[in-house]
Write a protein that holds these residues in place. Structure first.
Motif, PDB file in Angstrom:
ATOM      1  N   PRO A 138      29.628  33.004  72.207  1.00  0.00           N
ATOM      2  CA  PRO A 138      29.321  31.826  71.382  1.00  0.00           C
ATOM      3  C   PRO A 138      30.477  30.813  71.454  1.00  0.00           C
ATOM      4  O   PRO A 138      31.613  31.169  71.746  1.00  0.00           O
ATOM      5  CB  PRO A 138      29.164  32.381  69.970  1.00  0.00           C
ATOM      6  N   TYR A 190      24.935  38.016  68.527  1.00  0.00           N
ATOM      7  CA  TYR A 190      24.303  38.745  69.627  1.00  0.00           C
ATOM      8  C   TYR A 190      24.507  38.060  70.968  1.00  0.00           C
ATOM      9  O   TYR A 190      24.136  38.599  72.004  1.00  0.00           O
ATOM     10  CB  TYR A 190      22.806  38.904  69.344  1.00  0.00           C
ATOM     11  N   ARG A 191      25.085  36.876  70.946  1.00  0.00           N
ATOM     12  CA  ARG A 191      25.374  36.178  72.198  1.00  0.00           C
ATOM     13  C   ARG A 191      26.644  36.745  72.816  1.00  0.00           C
ATOM     14  O   ARG A 191      27.533  37.221  72.125  1.00  0.00           O
ATOM     15  CB  ARG A 191      25.567  34.686  71.942  1.00  0.00           C
ATOM     16  N   ARG A 192      26.721  36.650  74.111  1.00  0.00           N
ATOM     17  CA  ARG A 192      27.901  37.162  74.800  1.00  0.00           C
ATOM     18  C   ARG A 192      29.123  36.304  74.509  1.00  0.00           C
ATOM     19  O   ARG A 192      30.198  36.818  74.242  1.00  0.00           O
ATOM     20  CB  ARG A 192      27.653  37.227  76.298  1.00  0.00           C
ATOM     21  N   ASP A 203      21.782  34.230  65.321  1.00  0.00           N
ATOM     22  CA  ASP A 203      21.808  34.928  66.612  1.00  0.00           C
ATOM     23  C   ASP A 203      23.161  34.865  67.312  1.00  0.00           C
ATOM     24  O   ASP A 203      23.325  35.411  68.393  1.00  0.00           O
ATOM     25  CB  ASP A 203      20.734  34.361  67.537  1.00  0.00           C
ATOM     26  N   GLY A 204      24.144  34.218  66.731  1.00  0.00           N
ATOM     27  CA  GLY A 204      25.436  34.046  67.397  1.00  0.00           C
ATOM     28  C   GLY A 204      26.180  35.332  67.647  1.00  0.00           C
ATOM     29  O   GLY A 204      26.879  35.482  68.655  1.00  0.00           O
TER      30      GLY A 204
END
Length: 152
Positions: free
Chosen positions: A127, A123-125, A120-121
């Protein structure tokens, strides 16, 4: 010759044992085969090193082209999925823990916490850049393994 004449007889003398040099032809053939095998092994290992360096440089170039940590994670994930598809068709479709288990190998450390960034990294704003930096060499090693056809 008359019957009373005796011939001077001497003891039987064995010839000298042959020396170790020059070698018999069979030994030359064996030495030649050994030399060809050793040269072939050296060339094969040099070829493998060149292939590994080429894949490593392609991985690093693709990740370096991404500027933000999220983009680097996306590039790493894309490269690993491409390598998985080359190694085992259909493996690029794995999701979640199955994907991490596919990436797990004895020489890599995907089971550790930084591997979760692959899920999911991207998709993070924002990381953590330190975690991305720790993941990069592990992902690069697994990418090279998958692309060069080595067994885990």
């Amino acid at each position: 010759m008359s019957a009373g004449t005796s011939l001077p007889l001497r003891d039987v003398h064995l010839p000298a044992a042959p020396g170790w040099w020059p070698l018999p032809p069979g030994w030359w053939v064996l030495l030649g085969v050994c030399a060809v095998v050793l040269i072939g092994l050296g060339l094969w290992r040099a070829h493998r090193r060149r292939v590994r360096r080429r894949w490593m440089s392609r991985f690093n170039a693709a990740v370096d082209a991404a500027d933000a940590p999220a983009a680097q994670l996306a590039a790493i994930s894309e490269l690993l999925r491409r390598a998985a598809r080359v190694r085992q068709p259909g493996a690029e479709l794995l999701q979640g823990e199955a994907w991490l288990q596919f990436l797990e190998a004895p020489q890599t450390a995907f089971a550790e916490g930084d591997a979760a960034l692959l899920l999911d990294g991207a998709y993070r704003r924002d990381p953590d850049p330190a975690r991305v930096a720790r993941l990069r060499p592990i992902a690069c090693a697994r990418f090279v393994q998958l692309m060069s056809g080595q067994r885990p």
